[in-house]
Design an enzyme around this catalytic site. Structure first.
Site, short mmCIF file in Angstrom:
data_model
loop_
_atom_site.label_atom_id
_atom_site.label_comp_id
_atom_site.label_asym_id
_atom_site.label_seq_id
_atom_site.Cartn_x
_atom_site.Cartn_y
_atom_site.Cartn_z
N LYS A 36 0.83 -1.23 -0.06
CA LYS A 36 -0.04 -0.07 -0.01
C LYS A 36 0.79 1.10 -0.14
O LYS A 36 0.57 2.35 -0.51
CB LYS A 36 -1.02 0.11 1.46
CG LYS A 36 -0.40 -0.02 2.54
CD LYS A 36 -1.16 -0.12 3.53
CE LYS A 36 -0.73 0.05 5.01
NZ LYS A 36 -1.42 -0.43 6.08
N ARG A 131 -8.11 0.35 16.95
CA ARG A 131 -8.51 0.74 15.55
C ARG A 131 -9.47 -0.48 15.19
O ARG A 131 -10.43 -0.40 15.70
CB ARG A 131 -7.27 0.78 14.54
CG ARG A 131 -7.52 1.54 13.22
CD ARG A 131 -6.35 1.76 12.33
NE ARG A 131 -6.16 0.42 11.86
CZ ARG A 131 -5.09 0.47 10.88
NH1 ARG A 131 -4.24 1.39 10.55
NH2 ARG A 131 -4.87 -0.78 10.39
#
Ligand SMILES: *Cc1c(COP(=O)(O)O)cnc(C)c1O
Length: 364
Positions: A36, A131
């Site tokens: 990514k 998260r």
């Protein structure tokens, strides 16, 4: 050649990957290498697949599709929970997705049914970093939801730490993940193939002395690309920390005072600047700004000190006058790297030494 550019030595990235794959294998861990930070660059995907990563991980379906379109056929994980608006694309890409929401799982199952496919999922558990992840007491319900959807396959269970709150992977929370996997297997009479314990922040734990338990996979990005571990940003012994170089061009270099003059308010980013009078210095301006990188996250060479940055200008202090057109080379950290990769103004040059006779290949 574009003066503003990011040079990537793919041999060093490949070497870092191979070393981490070998060390992890000795501890019974496979490596998913993440793409990514480089927008799913197919050249990177080739190198890290060849270096022994069992799969590729990316957070965005766009990057996954880019790799597939370029002919990469290595297994892939979609690291961020799918957007409900993208479930069709996620299923069509044939990736394993990381999930936490039963509503999304239902939508993935429906998309898989419509496409005549089976979609693999990993359920993410919250271990304290706050998260993504199901609270542990919610996991059983999600498992039974997946098992009740015939077009989904429960491929694994995972967790992610150190991203939001910097919570460290430890013997305790990794032990909790192992215990959770054992209890799911016992409660549902299933076998969980993949237990993905975390990211580069797990390396201290992984290469330490403690038992690994049920964890058999890590998803690594920063450590492979930058050779650092993210908890303390320490270099990992034996790894290259200079695979990436960010190069910017001088557009002005003038002897100037360090004290601004005139009445002062906020600067263009709403900050109030406290200047310190250090007499006059060689103030050099580079044609790179906050739009192109994170100026607070790059290492300058000896004799260059970063003073300030606005959208398009980086103000540095240099020992002497520099000439417009001169270049300065910086080593980006993870945040600077991310932003440089996504700036259309930064040319990307991917170099491999077995292609030394070729100029670095640019990617758009
Ligand atoms: C980005 C990401 C990783 C890789 O993290 P690094 O710190 O770069 O190793 C792993 N897992 C998830 C879910 C991610 O989003």
């Amino acid at each position: 050649m574009n003066g503003l550019r990011l040079e990537v030595d793919l041999d060093k990235v490949g070497d870092n990957t191979a070393q981490l794959v070998t060390r992890a294998r000795q501890r019974g861990l496979s490596i998913t290498a993440t793409t990514k930070a480089m927008l799913g660059a197919p050249e990177l995907a080739h190198v890290i697949s060849a270096a022994g990563a069992v799969s590729l991980g990316d957070s965005r379906i766009e990057n996954v599709e880019r790799m597939i379109d370029a002919g990469i056929d290595h297994p892939m994980l979609l690291l961020r929970s799918p957007m409900p608006s993208q479930v069709d694309r996620v299923v069509r890409a044939g990736v394993t997705s990381l999930n936490t929401e039963t509503q999304v799982l239902t939508a993935l199952a429906a998309a898989a049914r419509a496409q005549g496919r089976i979609h693999d999922v990993i359920l993410m558990v919250e271990l304290g970093d706050l998260r993504e992840g199901l609270m542990p007491e919610q996991l059983d319900q999600a498992v039974s939801h997946v098992l009740g959807l015939p077009t989904l396959r429960l491929h694994g269970i995972g967790a992610n730490l150190a991203c939001r709150n910097g919570i460290e992977p430890t013997v305790e929370n990794m032990g909790e993940l192992s215990a959770i996997v054992d209890s799911v297997e016992a409660a549902f009479s299933v076998e969980i193939d993949l237990v993905s314990g975390g990211n580069s922040a797990n390396l201290d734990w992984a290469f330490g002395a403690s038992a690994i338990g049920r964890i058999n996979n890590l998803r690594l990005g920063e450590s492979i690309l930058l050779g650092t571990e993210p908890l303390h940003r320490r270099p990992i012994p034996g790894l290259h920390t200079d695979a990436f170089t960010l190069i910017a061009e001088v557009i002005e270099s003038q002897r100037k005072p360090t004290m601004p003059w005139g009445r002062s308010g906020q600067n263009s980013f709403g900050e109030t600047v406290e200047a310190e009078d250090r007499g006059s210095v060689w103030q050099t301006i580079l044609a790179i700004g906050r739009q192109d990188t994170d100026p607070t996250d790059m290492a300058a060479p000896d004799g260059v000190e970063i003073l300030a940055a606005s959208s398009d200008h980086l103000v540095v202090e240099t020992r002497d006058r520099m000439c417009p057109g001169d270049e300065i080379r910086f080593v980006p950290g993870y945040s600077a790297l991310l932003r440089s990769m996504t700036s259309p103004f930064v040319a990307k040059l991917l170099c491999q030494s077995d292609e030394d006779d070729l100029p670095g290949r640019g990617i758009p």
